[in-house]
Design a protein around this motif. Structure first.
Motif, short mmCIF file in Angstrom:
data_model
loop_
_atom_site.label_atom_id
_atom_site.label_comp_id
_atom_site.label_asym_id
_atom_site.label_seq_id
_atom_site.Cartn_x
_atom_site.Cartn_y
_atom_site.Cartn_z
N ALA A 31 16.42 8.65 -38.08
CA ALA A 31 16.82 9.86 -38.81
C ALA A 31 18.31 10.15 -38.67
CB ALA A 31 16.01 11.05 -38.30
N LEU A 32 18.92 9.79 -37.56
CA LEU A 32 20.31 10.16 -37.31
C LEU A 32 21.30 9.02 -37.47
CD1 LEU A 32 19.87 12.51 -34.24
CD2 LEU A 32 20.22 13.14 -36.63
N SER A 33 20.81 7.80 -37.62
CA SER A 33 21.76 6.69 -37.65
C SER A 33 21.22 5.55 -38.48
CB SER A 33 22.01 6.22 -36.21
OG SER A 33 23.22 5.53 -36.16
N ASN A 34 22.12 4.65 -38.82
CA ASN A 34 21.75 3.39 -39.48
C ASN A 34 22.83 2.38 -39.19
OD1 ASN A 34 23.77 3.32 -41.67
ND2 ASN A 34 22.66 5.08 -42.48
N HIS A 35 22.58 1.14 -39.52
CA HIS A 35 23.50 0.06 -39.16
C HIS A 35 24.88 0.23 -39.79
CE1 HIS A 35 21.95 -1.33 -43.01
NE2 HIS A 35 22.96 -2.17 -43.07
N ILE A 36 24.96 0.79 -40.98
CA ILE A 36 26.26 0.95 -41.63
C ILE A 36 27.11 1.99 -40.91
CG2 ILE A 36 27.41 1.70 -43.76
CD1 ILE A 36 24.95 0.51 -45.26
N LEU A 37 26.53 3.14 -40.60
CA LEU A 37 27.26 4.19 -39.89
C LEU A 37 27.68 3.73 -38.50
CD1 LEU A 37 25.09 7.27 -40.91
CD2 LEU A 37 27.32 6.60 -41.84
N VAL A 38 26.80 3.01 -37.82
CA VAL A 38 27.13 2.50 -36.49
C VAL A 38 28.27 1.49 -36.57
CG1 VAL A 38 26.25 1.12 -34.55
CG2 VAL A 38 24.88 3.00 -35.48
N ALA A 39 28.20 0.57 -37.52
CA ALA A 39 29.25 -0.44 -37.66
C ALA A 39 30.60 0.19 -37.96
CB ALA A 39 28.88 -1.45 -38.74
N GLN A 40 30.61 1.19 -38.83
CA GLN A 40 31.86 1.86 -39.16
C GLN A 40 32.44 2.61 -37.95
OE1 GLN A 40 30.42 4.08 -42.54
NE2 GLN A 40 31.04 2.48 -43.98
N ILE A 68 33.92 -6.60 -38.48
CA ILE A 68 32.79 -5.94 -39.11
C ILE A 68 32.25 -6.87 -40.20
CG2 ILE A 68 34.16 -4.69 -40.83
CD1 ILE A 68 32.32 -2.26 -40.27
N ALA A 69 30.93 -6.97 -40.29
CA ALA A 69 30.32 -7.97 -41.18
C ALA A 69 29.30 -7.35 -42.12
CB ALA A 69 29.67 -9.06 -40.33
N LEU A 70 29.54 -6.16 -42.58
CA LEU A 70 28.55 -5.48 -43.42
C LEU A 70 28.36 -6.16 -44.78
CD1 LEU A 70 29.27 -1.76 -42.65
CD2 LEU A 70 27.39 -3.17 -41.82
N GLU A 71 29.41 -6.74 -45.33
CA GLU A 71 29.28 -7.36 -46.64
C GLU A 71 28.43 -8.64 -46.60
OE1 GLU A 71 32.74 -8.83 -44.50
OE2 GLU A 71 32.28 -6.82 -45.16
N THR A 72 28.29 -9.23 -45.44
CA THR A 72 27.47 -10.44 -45.30
C THR A 72 26.32 -10.21 -44.33
OG1 THR A 72 28.88 -11.27 -43.52
CG2 THR A 72 29.42 -11.96 -45.76
N CYS A 73 25.94 -8.98 -44.17
CA CYS A 73 24.99 -8.58 -43.14
C CYS A 73 23.55 -8.68 -43.64
CB CYS A 73 25.31 -7.14 -42.71
SG CYS A 73 24.27 -6.53 -41.41
N ASP A 74 22.94 -9.85 -43.47
CA ASP A 74 21.53 -10.02 -43.81
C ASP A 74 20.69 -9.64 -42.60
OD1 ASP A 74 22.05 -10.98 -46.37
OD2 ASP A 74 22.27 -13.03 -45.65
N TYR A 75 19.64 -8.90 -42.84
CA TYR A 75 18.80 -8.45 -41.73
C TYR A 75 17.60 -9.38 -41.54
CZ TYR A 75 15.73 -6.51 -45.33
OH TYR A 75 14.91 -6.36 -46.40
N VAL A 76 17.02 -9.27 -40.35
CA VAL A 76 15.83 -10.04 -40.01
C VAL A 76 14.79 -9.04 -39.51
CG1 VAL A 76 14.86 -11.80 -38.49
CG2 VAL A 76 17.21 -12.02 -39.31
#
Length: 111
Positions: free
Chosen positions: A37-46, A84-92
Motif C-alpha cells: 500500500a505504501l511502496s512499490n519498486h519504482i518509488l523505491v528505486a527512485q 537504476i534499471a527501471l527501463e529494463t526491469c523485468d520481474y520474476v
C-alpha cells in the motif's frame, strides 16, 4: 518516510557489502517489501537513486522483493551494474514457500 527507512537500511547494509567486495566477492543488496500500500519498486528505486548518488559504496545490484504473503513473491532487479534499471526491469514471480537459495562465488539462483 520511505527515504528515511531506506537511508537506515543503507547505513546498516552497505558497509558489510563493501567489506565483502574488498575480499573479491560479488554482492547484491536484497530489499524486502511487505507493504504494497505504501511502496512499490519504482518509488523505491527512485529514492535509492537519490540516496546512493552521494555514497562511495554504491552497490552494483539491488533486488527488490515483494513478499506480501508466504507464497506470492515478486522480484524486481531495480539496480544493475550500479545504475537504476527501471527501463529494463523485468520481474520474476515465484512461490516463496518453495524457495531454495543456492549460493556460489559470483552467482545466486532461486529454484
Amino acid at each position: 518516510m520511505r527515504a528515511s527507512r531506506l537511508s537506515i537500511t543503507l547505513e546498516k547494509k552497505l558497509e558489510k557489502l563493501a567489506e565483502r567486495r574488498a575480499n573479491g566477492d560479488e554482492t547484491i543488496l536484497l530489499l524486502e517489501n511487505r507493504d504494497v500500500a505504501l511502496s512499490n519498486h519504482i518509488l523505491v528505486a527512485q529514492s535509492l537513486d537519490q540516496l546512493l548518488d552521494v555514497r562511495p559504496d554504491r552497490p552494483y545490484d539491488i533486488l527488490y522483493v515483494d513478499v506480501l504473503d508466504e507464497r506470492d513473491w515478486t522480484l524486481w532487479p531495480i539496480f544493475r551494474d550500479g545504475r537504476i534499471a527501471l527501463e529494463t526491469c523485468d520481474y520474476v514471480e515465484f512461490d516463496g514457500a518453495e524457495i531454495t537459495l543456492s549460493l556460489a562465488r559470483g552467482s545466486a539462483a532461486v529454484s
